[in-house]
Design an enzyme around this catalytic site. Structure first.
Site, PDB file in Angstrom:
ATOM      1  N   GLU A 398       0.806  -1.230   0.000  1.00 21.75           N
ATOM      2  CA  GLU A 398       0.000   0.000   0.000  1.00 21.75           C
ATOM      3  C   GLU A 398       0.836   1.275   0.000  1.00 21.75           C
ATOM      4  O   GLU A 398       0.525   2.258   0.671  1.00 21.75           O
ATOM      5  CB  GLU A 398      -0.953   0.026   1.215  1.00 21.75           C
ATOM      6  CG  GLU A 398      -1.738  -1.243   1.447  1.00 21.75           C
ATOM      7  CD  GLU A 398      -2.796  -1.504   0.393  1.00 21.75           C
ATOM      8  OE1 GLU A 398      -2.653  -0.984  -0.733  1.00 21.75           O
ATOM      9  OE2 GLU A 398      -3.748  -2.221   0.681  1.00 21.75           O
ATOM     10  N   GLY A 399       1.919   1.256  -0.762  1.00 19.03           N
ATOM     11  CA  GLY A 399       2.840   2.388  -0.780  1.00 19.03           C
ATOM     12  C   GLY A 399       3.904   2.184   0.279  1.00 19.03           C
ATOM     13  O   GLY A 399       3.595   1.988   1.455  1.00 19.03           O
TER      14      GLY A 399
END
Length: 568
Positions: A398-399
Site C-alpha cells: 500500500e505504498g
C-alpha cells in the site's frame, strides 16, 4: 462517543478532550459480537486449514472466502443500500485485526474487503453495484486490485497500460501488464487502472473470462506463501464502456482514496499479528526453562516484552482513534452530501501515520518474539518463524513507508499557516508531565515547519530527509496524543489503579519517543541553519520526562507475563 475531529491537521493545532476520541474501551455490544464472530471463524475454520493454505491449495481459500461471506464478514463496511451490513469503520477495523491471525488467508480476505470491493461500492455506478457487489460480498466472486506495474510501483501515475476507445464507442481495448496482484490465481474480477487518450488515468472493471485476460505463474515469495501473487496480462482485452468506474481521467481519485482505506485496514491487520506474536513470545518465555528458572524471569526478556507491549498499546490506541474519526466522517457524509472521495481524503494523513506506525511496530514485535524463542524461533515448526517472514512485506504494501512519509509531509505543508507557540498547560492529573511533553512536541512541529519554509527546505521530493523527520515527528505526536487521551478516558471511567498498565505504557512511550525525536531534531539543526526557537524547544524536550523507567517496564512486563498474553 465518536470523535469530532474532522481535519487531518486538527490534532496538530487543537487540544482534544478524552471524550472526543474513540477507544477500544468504547466497544459496544455489537462490536463485541463482531470480535466473537470473527475470532470463532478464524480459529475454528481458518487455522485448522493453514497447512493447506500455505501449500497454495486455493480451493480451500475460495471455500473459506464463501464461508466468510455467508457470515457477513466481507460486507461489514459496505452501505446497506448496496447490500452490505454497514456496521461501520470500527467493526471493519475489528474484523481486519482479528482476521490477522489467519496469516496468508487474511491477505486474501483483506484484498477482497478493501481494495477489491470498495472501488465499486464507493465509486461505481448503480448498474455496476448491482452486477458485481452481490457476488463479491458473499464470496462467490473474488476481486483483485491491479495498479502496480513492472516499471511503476510507487509512481502510480507513470503506468503504461493503455485503454483505447473502439471505433464504435462501445468498449475500450486494454493492453498492458500488472505486477504482484493479490488474489490473481482465483479472482473473477479485476479493478484495473489504465491510461486513456495518452494520459487520463482511468479505473475499469475487467472480468477474468474476457478474451485476452491471463495471469502469470505464482511468484515465489519470502512470506505470505498461502496468498496468491501473480502478474495480470491484458492483450487486446475488450472492456465495455459501462465498466469504467467513475469518470475517464479520474482514476487517480479512486486509486488514492482506496489506498487510504487500504492503509488503515493494513494497519489493523499488522496490529492483530503483533498481538499474536506477543502472545507467542510470552507463552514461550513462561514455558522455557534456563538456569533453573523460566526465562520470563530474566530482566532482559522482561525488557523486550515491555517494549513490545508499550508499542502495541500505543499503536492500538491510534488505530481505533482513526477508525472512530473515519466513522464520524462517514456519518457526517450522509448529512452533508459530501462524496466518498471528499470524506476519505480528510483522513489521508492519519491513514499513512497508522500504516507506518503499525507496520514498523509489527517488525519490532516479531523480531523480539523470535529472539525470545532463541534458536527455536528460526525453526519452521514454530509459528513465529512464519510471522517473521510474513511481516516484512507490510512496510512495502500500500505504498512503501518511505513514500507515505513524503505524503504526510507534503500534505501538511500545503496551506500551512505559521502560528504562535502553543501554551504549555499546567494541569493536574496522572499524565500531567506527559501532556506537557505533548505540547512541546506540537510546538516543535510548528517551529520545524516554519524553519523549513523560511529556509526553502519544504520541497519534500528533494528534501526527503526533511520530510521523513516531519512525518516521524507528526506520527509521534498522533501516537502520544492517542495514548494519553485513551488512558485518561479509561482513568476517568474506572480509576487509576485499574488502569496502571495503561498509565505505565503511556509514560514510557512518551519518554522514549520524545528523547528520540529530540535527538533527531538536534541532528537537523545544521541543515536548518540558525534557529533559536527550534533549539530552545529541543532542549526542553530532552529534559521533559523523568522517572525510574526500568522499574516501570518491569512492571509492564510482569502484568503481561501473568496474563500469558497481550493485555493493557
Amino acid at each position: 462517543m465518536l470523535t469530532k475531529e474532522r481535519s487531518n491537521k486538527n490534532f496538530l493545532t487543537n487540544d482534544l478532550s478524552p471524550e472526543e476520541i474513540f477507544t477500544p474501551e468504547d466497544f459496544s455490544d455489537e462490536h463485541e459480537m463482531v470480535v466473537d464472530l470473527t475470532y470463532k471463524f478464524v480459529t475454528n475454520e481458518v487455522m485448522p486449514e493453514l497447512t493447506k493454505i500455505e501449500e497454495q491449495d486455493f480451493s480451500e481459500t475460495v471455500r473459506l472466502m464463501k464461508k466468510a461471506g455467508g457470515l457477513g464478514l466481507i460486507s461489514a463496511d459496505i452501505p446497506m443500500d448496496d447490500g452490505g451490513l454497514e456496521l461501520g469503520k470500527v467493526s471493519a477495523t475489528i474484523i481486519s485485526e482479528v482476521m490477522a491471525i489467519g496469516r496468508s488467508f487474511s491477505i486474501t480476505f483483506g484484498g477482497q474487503t478493501g481494495i477489491g470491493a470498495l472501488p465499486i461500492a464507493y465509486f461505481g455506478t448503480e448498474m455496476q453495484k448491482k452486477a458485481y457487489l452481490p457476488g463479491i460480498l458473499t464470496g462467490e466472486r473474488i476481486a483483485a486490485y491491479a495498479l502496480t506495474e513492472p516499471s511503476s510501483g510507487t509512481d502510480a501515475m507513470s503506468i503504461k497500460t493503455t485503454a483505447v476507445l473502439s471505433d464504435n464507442g462501445g468498449f475500450y481495448i486494454l493492453n498492458g501488464e500488472k505486477q504482484w496482484i493479490t488474489n490473481a490465481a482465483f479472482a473473477n474480477i479485476f479493478i484495473v487502472y489504465a491510461k486513456v487518450a495518452g494520459g487520463k488515468l482511468t479505473a475499469f472493471i475487467v472480468e477474468k473470462n474476457y478474451d485476452g485476460v491471463s495471469t502469470g505463474s505464482e511468484e515465489k515469495k519470502m512470506g505470505l506463501k498461502g496468498s496468491s501473487t501473480r502478474s495480470l496480462i491484458l492483450e487486446n482485452v475488450q472492456v465495455p464502456v459501462e465498466n469504467v468506474i467513475g469518470e475517464v481521467g479520474r482514476g487517480h481519485t479512486i486509486a488514492f482514496n482506496i489506498l487510504n482505506i487500504g492503509r488503515h485496514k493494513l494497519a489493523a491487520t499488522a496490529l492483530g499479528i503483533a498481538k499474536r506474536a506477543i502472545e507467542l513470545g510470552v507463552k514461550y518465555a513462561n514455558e522455557r526453562q534456563q538456569f533453573g528458572q523460566r526465562i520470563s524471569n530474566f530482566p532482559l526478556i522482561k525488557n523486550k516484552i515491555a517494549d513490545m507491549v508499550i508499542h502495541t498499546y500505543v499503536n492500538e490506541s491510534a488505530v481505533y482513534r482513526t477508525a472512530g474519526a473515519m466513522q464520524s466522517g462517514f456519518n457526517e457524509m450522509k448529512q452533508t452530501g459530501a462524496s466518498f472521495a471528499q470524506t476519505i481524503a480528510q483522513y489521508a494523513v492519519e491513514c499513512s501515520i497508522n500504516k507506518i506506525m503499525s507496520t514498523e511496530v509489527l517488525d519490532i514485535v516479531v523480531d523480539e518474539t523470535l529472539q525470545i524463542h532463541g534458536g527455536n524461533g528460526y525453526m519452521t515448526e514454530y509459528e513465529i518463524e512464519t510471522l517473521y517472514r510474513d511481516s516484512r512485506v507490510f512496510r512495502i504494501f500500500e505504498g512503501t513507508n518511505e513514500i507515505n512519509r513524503i505524503l504526510i509531509a507534503d500534505t501538511l505543508s500545503k496551506g500551512y499557516d505559521a502560528r504562535p507557540e502553543m501554551n504549555i498547560r499546567e494541569e493536574e492529573g496522572p499524565l500531567q508531565r506527559e501532556m506537557l511533553t505533548l505540547e512541546l512536541l506540537k510546538n516543535l512541529y510548528h517551529a520545524a515547519m516554519e524553519a523549513f519554509q523560511k529556509n526553502s527546505l519544504s520541497h519534500f521530493n528533494e528534501e526527503q530527509e526533511t520530510a521523513a523527520f516531519i512525518a516521524d515527528l507528526v506520527t509521534g505526536i498522533y501516537a502520544a496524543e492517542s495514548s494519553i487521551l485513551r488512558t485518561l478516558k479509561a482513568v476517568k471511567t474506572t480509576g487509576e489503579e485499574r488502569n496502571r498498565q495503561k498509565l505505565d505504557c503511556t509514560k514510557v512511550y512518551i519518554h522514549q519517543t520524545s528523547q528520540q525525536i529530540a535527538l533527531r531534531a538536534l541532528n537537523m539543526i545544521d541543515h536548518l541553519g540558525e534557529e533559536d526557537r527550534f533549539v530552545l524547544i529541543t532542549g526542553r524536550l530532552i529534559r521533559s520526562s523523568q522517572g525510574d523507567f526500568i522499574k516501570t517496564k518491569r512492571r509492564i512486563a510482569d502484568f503481561v507475563i501473568n496474563a500469558d498474553k497481550y493485555k493493557c
